[in-house]
Design a protein around this motif. Structure first.
Motif, PDB file in Angstrom:
ATOM      1  N   GLN A  10     -16.959  -1.693   0.008  1.00  0.00           N
ATOM      2  CA  GLN A  10     -15.770  -2.449   0.427  1.00  0.00           C
ATOM      3  C   GLN A  10     -14.861  -2.815  -0.754  1.00  0.00           C
ATOM      4  OE1 GLN A  10     -18.914  -3.226   2.060  1.00  0.00           O
ATOM      5  NE2 GLN A  10     -17.976  -1.731   3.465  1.00  0.00           N
ATOM      6  N   SER A  11     -15.341  -2.705  -1.986  1.00  0.00           N
ATOM      7  CA  SER A  11     -14.565  -3.102  -3.153  1.00  0.00           C
ATOM      8  C   SER A  11     -14.157  -1.875  -3.973  1.00  0.00           C
ATOM      9  CB  SER A  11     -15.385  -4.066  -4.022  1.00  0.00           C
ATOM     10  OG  SER A  11     -14.630  -4.497  -5.133  1.00  0.00           O
ATOM     11  N   TYR A  12     -12.874  -1.822  -4.355  1.00  0.00           N
ATOM     12  CA  TYR A  12     -12.340  -0.671  -5.078  1.00  0.00           C
ATOM     13  C   TYR A  12     -11.381  -1.148  -6.166  1.00  0.00           C
ATOM     14  CZ  TYR A  12     -13.877   1.777  -0.854  1.00  0.00           C
ATOM     15  OH  TYR A  12     -14.623   2.253   0.186  1.00  0.00           O
ATOM     16  N   LYS A  13     -11.077  -0.242  -7.065  1.00  0.00           N
ATOM     17  CA  LYS A  13     -10.083  -0.498  -8.093  1.00  0.00           C
ATOM     18  C   LYS A  13      -8.834   0.330  -7.780  1.00  0.00           C
ATOM     19  CE  LYS A  13      -9.213  -0.095 -13.073  1.00  0.00           C
ATOM     20  NZ  LYS A  13      -9.750   0.373 -14.376  1.00  0.00           N
ATOM     21  N   ILE A  14      -7.676  -0.322  -7.770  1.00  0.00           N
ATOM     22  CA  ILE A  14      -6.426   0.381  -7.498  1.00  0.00           C
ATOM     23  C   ILE A  14      -6.032   1.185  -8.736  1.00  0.00           C
ATOM     24  CG2 ILE A  14      -3.985   0.154  -6.896  1.00  0.00           C
ATOM     25  CD1 ILE A  14      -4.664  -2.512  -5.565  1.00  0.00           C
ATOM     26  N   VAL A  15      -5.983   2.517  -8.600  1.00  0.00           N
ATOM     27  CA  VAL A  15      -5.666   3.378  -9.751  1.00  0.00           C
ATOM     28  C   VAL A  15      -4.336   4.114  -9.591  1.00  0.00           C
ATOM     29  CG1 VAL A  15      -8.077   3.689 -10.385  1.00  0.00           C
ATOM     30  CG2 VAL A  15      -6.996   5.299  -8.785  1.00  0.00           C
ATOM     31  N   GLY A  16      -3.686   3.965  -8.443  1.00  0.00           N
ATOM     32  CA  GLY A  16      -2.421   4.667  -8.263  1.00  0.00           C
ATOM     33  C   GLY A  16      -1.693   4.267  -7.001  1.00  0.00           C
ATOM     34  N   PHE A  17      -0.395   4.571  -7.001  1.00  0.00           N
ATOM     35  CA  PHE A  17       0.440   4.421  -5.806  1.00  0.00           C
ATOM     36  C   PHE A  17       1.049   5.796  -5.503  1.00  0.00           C
ATOM     37  CE2 PHE A  17       0.270   0.126  -7.482  1.00  0.00           C
ATOM     38  CZ  PHE A  17       0.023  -0.617  -6.332  1.00  0.00           C
ATOM     39  N   VAL A  18       1.047   6.172  -4.218  1.00  0.00           N
ATOM     40  CA  VAL A  18       1.413   7.541  -3.859  1.00  0.00           C
ATOM     41  C   VAL A  18       2.322   7.568  -2.627  1.00  0.00           C
ATOM     42  CG1 VAL A  18      -0.757   8.472  -4.772  1.00  0.00           C
ATOM     43  CG2 VAL A  18      -0.634   7.777  -2.370  1.00  0.00           C
ATOM     44  N   ASN A  19       2.961   8.717  -2.448  1.00  0.00           N
ATOM     45  CA  ASN A  19       3.640   9.060  -1.194  1.00  0.00           C
ATOM     46  C   ASN A  19       2.899  10.223  -0.574  1.00  0.00           C
ATOM     47  OD1 ASN A  19       5.741   7.154  -1.200  1.00  0.00           O
ATOM     48  ND2 ASN A  19       6.999   8.432  -2.552  1.00  0.00           N
ATOM     49  N   SER A  20       2.906  10.281   0.744  1.00  0.00           N
ATOM     50  CA  SER A  20       2.253  11.380   1.447  1.00  0.00           C
ATOM     51  C   SER A  20       3.282  12.128   2.276  1.00  0.00           C
ATOM     52  CB  SER A  20       1.150  10.846   2.369  1.00  0.00           C
ATOM     53  OG  SER A  20       0.702  11.867   3.252  1.00  0.00           O
ATOM     54  N   PRO A  21       3.228  13.456   2.277  1.00  0.00           N
ATOM     55  CA  PRO A  21       4.182  14.218   3.096  1.00  0.00           C
ATOM     56  C   PRO A  21       3.977  14.000   4.590  1.00  0.00           C
ATOM     57  CG  PRO A  21       2.493  15.667   2.215  1.00  0.00           C
ATOM     58  CD  PRO A  21       2.304  14.335   1.552  1.00  0.00           C
ATOM     59  N   GLN A  22       2.830  13.382   4.967  1.00  0.00           N
ATOM     60  CA  GLN A  22       2.598  13.083   6.377  1.00  0.00           C
ATOM     61  C   GLN A  22       3.505  11.963   6.869  1.00  0.00           C
ATOM     62  OE1 GLN A  22      -1.724  13.132   7.637  1.00  0.00           O
ATOM     63  NE2 GLN A  22      -1.984  12.873   5.448  1.00  0.00           N
ATOM     64  N   PHE A  23       3.998  11.151   5.942  1.00  0.00           N
ATOM     65  CA  PHE A  23       4.827  10.009   6.293  1.00  0.00           C
ATOM     66  C   PHE A  23       6.183  10.147   5.599  1.00  0.00           C
ATOM     67  CE2 PHE A  23       0.380   8.725   6.334  1.00  0.00           C
ATOM     68  CZ  PHE A  23       0.249   8.233   7.630  1.00  0.00           C
ATOM     69  N   ILE A  24       7.139  10.751   6.288  1.00  0.00           N
ATOM     70  CA  ILE A  24       8.466  10.956   5.721  1.00  0.00           C
ATOM     71  C   ILE A  24       9.228   9.635   5.701  1.00  0.00           C
ATOM     72  CG2 ILE A  24      10.577  12.329   5.828  1.00  0.00           C
ATOM     73  CD1 ILE A  24       7.865  13.816   5.403  1.00  0.00           C
ATOM     74  N   SER A  25       9.044   8.829   6.739  1.00  0.00           N
ATOM     75  CA  SER A  25       9.691   7.531   6.791  1.00  0.00           C
ATOM     76  C   SER A  25       9.183   6.651   5.664  1.00  0.00           C
ATOM     77  CB  SER A  25       9.416   6.855   8.139  1.00  0.00           C
ATOM     78  OG  SER A  25       9.843   5.512   8.126  1.00  0.00           O
ATOM     79  N   SER A  26      10.078   5.856   5.103  1.00  0.00           N
ATOM     80  CA  SER A  26       9.678   4.955   4.024  1.00  0.00           C
ATOM     81  C   SER A  26       9.157   3.624   4.563  1.00  0.00           C
ATOM     82  CB  SER A  26      10.870   4.687   3.097  1.00  0.00           C
ATOM     83  OG  SER A  26      11.944   4.126   3.832  1.00  0.00           O
ATOM     84  N   ILE A  27       9.180   3.454   5.889  1.00  0.00           N
ATOM     85  CA  ILE A  27       8.713   2.192   6.465  1.00  0.00           C
ATOM     86  C   ILE A  27       7.718   2.372   7.605  1.00  0.00           C
ATOM     87  CG2 ILE A  27      10.738   0.824   5.810  1.00  0.00           C
ATOM     88  CD1 ILE A  27      11.915   1.400   8.552  1.00  0.00           C
ATOM     89  N   ASP A  28       7.840   3.425   8.377  1.00  0.00           N
ATOM     90  CA  ASP A  28       7.010   3.597   9.570  1.00  0.00           C
ATOM     91  C   ASP A  28       5.703   4.299   9.219  1.00  0.00           C
ATOM     92  OD1 ASP A  28       6.018   3.837  12.099  1.00  0.00           O
ATOM     93  OD2 ASP A  28       7.480   5.315  12.787  1.00  0.00           O
ATOM     94  N   ARG A  29       4.586   3.690   9.587  1.00  0.00           N
ATOM     95  CA  ARG A  29       3.267   4.288   9.364  1.00  0.00           C
ATOM     96  C   ARG A  29       2.490   4.479  10.661  1.00  0.00           C
ATOM     97  NH1 ARG A  29       5.665   5.510   5.720  1.00  0.00           N
ATOM     98  NH2 ARG A  29       5.335   5.118   3.504  1.00  0.00           N
TER      99      ARG A  29
END
Length: 854
Positions: free
Chosen positions: A157-176
């Motif tokens: 359940q515990s992780y270290k944040i190593v990056g921020f990414v965009n995915s081509p599956q989500f073209i919208s910058s707000i809708d997930r």
């Protein structure tokens, strides 16, 4: 001789810089807007296509209600239509009260849906995680510890944040997307190493088809190809639904049957012991075994009655923001077909007139050159060079400027998507068209007038053309009115109708610019009114709740009324056609008060329509796409079965494809039992925080799976590209109006130089001379504005009909401020030109103008 003519050409340009530059500017503006606007659609498409190609966006995702196994993956990979496939683990969790996150398994060897790193790096170890770039807004930072709640899907359940990414599956910058967890809306996604997942099955399989890269993303050709390949894939998995059910049932039934045998054996032993009278406690134990057997029997029945899993196939159109991006691109491309073309037409019309009048003005010089022995080719050379320079400079500079500026500017304003790299396409065809148009406007006009003049003998050419004879005009025959006019007014009105060609050209020029400006405001109104009209005039409910049980009610003091209904997605196909659309079918449990939730009004007569037990009512755009009329039949594909339904009405609608049916007709034609598991509800809780609080309240109630607010999940087309295109068109139309007015006024003054000099010699003051000309211009401007309003209304209607793409049908409306602003802009420019004209008239050299023309 050529050197002399070249000098003469330079002298012609230098002596009339204003005219030469105005011609270049008119062609430049027309070319800039034509090439620039027409390039936006192709450039947006190519930018999207390149992004999806680089990030290896999958063409399709296969999902099953019982998960997918290695057997499913193997069958998908070996399908003839499939190039590659990746199995994906995924779970959606409620991280805290305000956040719902979808966690995906990251595989370094995955070939599809590659992540694009914004900052940091991708997971390299099991304790590392990368977050959606929009999670930064919630305060997450690199290096921080990220904790997830305890769950059965992840080993840690515990992780270290190593990056921020965009995915081509989500073209919208707000809708997930949406989910049945938490508030019902996914806030962001995350990727952790695939090794931390404990899932026995895969959540989905991403698929890339063979040869799909040959078709550009977002095009009809691509979608048709994907539909064909999807059908092949479905055939490969045909029969898997029953086998998958058996795979799930067999081990569970074996386990339950083994336990039942053990219970039966224990009961037999207890029965034997009881017969021997060994213990008084045997009765109690035998009651417990009976209860255990009942539970196991019930469990066995439940397993045996499990429904077959449903395999769904979601193409790119289901990815949040994908279709919105291309719909916006297609709308811009549709607008670009007519607006810049009309703009260029006005530019060509004014330029054609300007060049032809310039050549006509030099009749005496042409006659003199012919008398001196110059041949027709040599005489024409000066004007050909002048026209070529003006036409080519305007068209080339405008085309290049349009190609490099407008598409990039619009792309930079598309803040609602994650495609950051602009890819431009050189619009050779559009550039060629503008160069041809520019040469038609300049060179062709010069050659036409030259051919006409060079047919005359030199002596006729060297004589000034007799001025056009004056005629009595209609207002002059109304004696009382005519007698009340002063001298200046009488001269102005006579001149208006004496030179009808000039009058028509000026009115058409002003009207064209005013019409362009008005249509720009009208496009903005239509775009802005799309969503409000849909959810205020057509659909009056604010939210939809999805329930676990049919006909269940939801409870909240914030809800004013609710209506139970079936609400499901269906595929609609026209009879004898391969084209299809995805639509939403709504069938209310009762028809009572349904008009409070949805207004069904005829698209042709605007009369109220009523649900019928003999067919369905469909939305206007769906009827257009399916070529359906009242009485026609269309095919619905629902729950993996096809049914034919009759169209009993076509209702007005602006956004989305919709079908409406009664409960009785639904039960008559649909393959599944009527189950009203959706609730349409009305509420005044429409602000963002109010919607969030209401969602939480409803999702806490037993059986509520999801809550959505359709109006607020729809992206506004005008917020990015289309809105900026409209702004560009209004600004450019205003600029064209300014240049056109300047050019027409210059023509007017140059043609009437002797007349204006005469009245100055007669003692008219500068202000009176200006008023003498301005009075005519004011009349022309007002007439042009009125005619322009008519042109604008027609142009707006034509453009918005062309701009209808996907499931969008724009309301054809122009609000009154558009008329006021278009008139005001034109009037302001007319006043500016009036001021410039005043100073030009002050500087007229009267003696030169009045010198003998002999």
């Amino acid at each position: 001789m050529n050197k002399t003519y070249f000098k003469a050409t330079i002298r012609e340009i230098s002596s009339s810089w204003g005219k030469f530059i105005s011609i270049i500017l008119i062609i430049l503006l027309g070319s800039l807007l034509y090439v620039g606007i027409r390039s936006i659609g192709p450039d947006l498409n190519e930018s999207g296509n390149q992004y999806f190609s680089q990030q290896k966006l999958s063409d399709l995702k296969v999902v099953s209600t019982m998960g997918l196994t290695d057997t499913d993956l193997s069958k998908i990979k070996t399908s003839q239509s499939v190039k590659s496939a990746d199995a994906i683990h995924m779970t959606t969790l409620k991280k805290n009260r305000d956040q719902v996150v979808s966690v995906y398994g990251y595989q370094k060897a995955a070939k599809l849906d590659k992540l694009k790193v914004v900052s940091g790096h991708l997971p390299r170890q099991g304790n590392q995680i990368v977050l959606d770039n929009i999670a930064k807004a919630d305060g997450y930072k690199l290096g921080e510890t990220y904790k997830l709640p305890n769950n059965s899907h992840l080993k840690r359940q515990s992780y270290k944040i190593v990056g921020f990414v965009n995915s081509p599956q989500f073209i919208s910058s707000i809708d997930r997307g949406t989910t049945n967890v938490g508030s019902g809306t996914i806030n962001y996604f995350a990727y952790a190493s695939d090794s931390v997942f404990k899932q026995d099955t895969y959540s989905m399989v991403a698929v890339q088809f063979k040869n799909a890269a040959h078709y550009a993303a977002g095009t009809d050709q691509y979608q048709r190809y994907i539909d064909q390949q999807s059908d092949q894939l479905k055939n490969s998995l045909k029969g898997r639904s029953a086998k998958r059910l058996a795979e799930v049932q067999k081990p569970q039934l074996a386990k339950i049957n083994k336990q039942l045998k053990q219970v039966d054996a224990q009961q037999t032993q207890l029965t034997a012991a009881a017969a021997a009278g060994q213990s008084a406690q045997l009765t109690t134990q035998q009651a417990k075994l009976t209860q255990a057997k009942q539970k196991l029997t019930k469990a066995r029945d439940q397993v045996q009655n499990l429904a077959k899993p449903t395999y769904t196939y979601a193409d790119r159109q289901s990815n949040p923001g994908y279709q919105d991006y291309f719909d916006e691109s297609h709308s811009i491309a549709a607008i670009a077909v007519i607006f810049p073309g009309f703009f260029l037409f006005i530019a060509i019309l004014i330029t054609f007139s300007t060049i032809s009048r310039m050549v006509e003005k030099n009749r005496r010089e042409i006659g003199l050159m012919r008398a001196l022995g110059y041949n027709k080719m040599e005489i024409s050379l000066k004007y050909v060079i002048y026209a070529l320079l003006a036409g080519l400079l305007g068209a080339i500079i405008g085309s290049v400027a349009g190609m490099f500026t407008l598409p990039r500017f619009v792309f930079s304003l598309l803040a609602n998507n994650n495609i950051n790299d602009f890819v431009g396409v050189v619009p050779w065809s559009y550039m060629g068209q503008t160069i041809v148009a520019g040469l038609v406007a300049t060179l062709a006009s010069a050659l036409i007038v030259l051919v006409i003049n060079l047919r005359e003998v030199p002596t006729n050419l060297m004589q000034a053309k007799a001025p056009k004879a004056g005629k009595r005009i209609l207002i002059e025959r109304i004696t009382p009115l005519w007698n009340h006019l002063n001298f200046n007014q009488k001269v102005s009105y006579r001149n208006l109708f004496r030179y009808k060609g000039r009058m028509i050209l000026t009115i058409v020029g002003i009207a064209g610019c005013t019409g362009l400006i008005l249509s720009g405001f009208g496009i903005q109104d239509s775009v802005n009114d799309l969503i409000p009209d849909q959810y205020e005039q057509i659909q009056h409910f604010q939210g939809v709740a999805t329930l676990n049980k049919a006909s269940q009610q939801i409870h909240s003091t914030k809800i004013s009324s609710q209506k139970s209904a079936v609400m499901k997605s269906v595929t609609v196909r026209a009879a004898g056609s391969n084209s299809n659309d995805t639509a939403t079918l709504i069938a209310p449990k009762t028809g009572k008060n349904f008009t409070k939730f949805v207004s069904l009004k005829s698209a042709s007569t605007n009369k109220q329509l009523h649900l019928s037990n003999s067919g369905v009512i469909i939305s206007e755009k769906l009827a257009t796409d399916m070529n359906a009329k009242v009485g026609s039949h269309i095919t619905l594909n629902s729950d993996e079965k096809q049914v034919n339904v009759k169209v009993t009405g076509i209702t007005k609608n602006y956004a989305g494809h919709w079908l409406y049916a009664t409960k009785a007709y639904y039960q008559k034609v649909m393959p599944v039992k009527f189950a009203a598991t959706s609730v349409l509800f009305k509420t005044n809780q429409v602000k963002k925080h109010q919607r969030t609080n209401l969602s939480r309240t409803l999702l806490k109630q037993d059986g509520v799976l999801n809550v959505s607010f359709p109006r607020y999940s729809v992206a506004s087309l005008g917020s990015g590209g289309l809105g900026s295109v409209v702004l560009i068109m209004i600004v450019m139309s205003g600029a064209l109006a300014l240049v056109v007015l300047y050019n027409l006024t210059n023509i007017n003054i140059s043609e009437r130089l002797r007349e204006l000099s005469t009245i100055k010699v007669l003692g008219f003051y500068d202000r009176e001379v200006t008023a003498y000309v301005a009075r005519e211009n004011v009349i022309f401007t007002i007439a042009g504005i009125i005619v322009g309003w008519g042109i604008g209304v027609f142009l707006h209607r034509f453009i918005m009909i062309k701009a209808q793409t996907g499931s969008i049908l724009f309301p054809l409306v122009i609000h009154y401020p558009g008329f006021l602003w278009s008139a005001l802009i034109t009037l302001v420019f007319s006043i500016i030109i009036g001021v410039i004209t005043h100073f030009q008239l002050k500087n007229i050299r009267m003696l030169d103008a009045l010198s003998s023309s002999e």
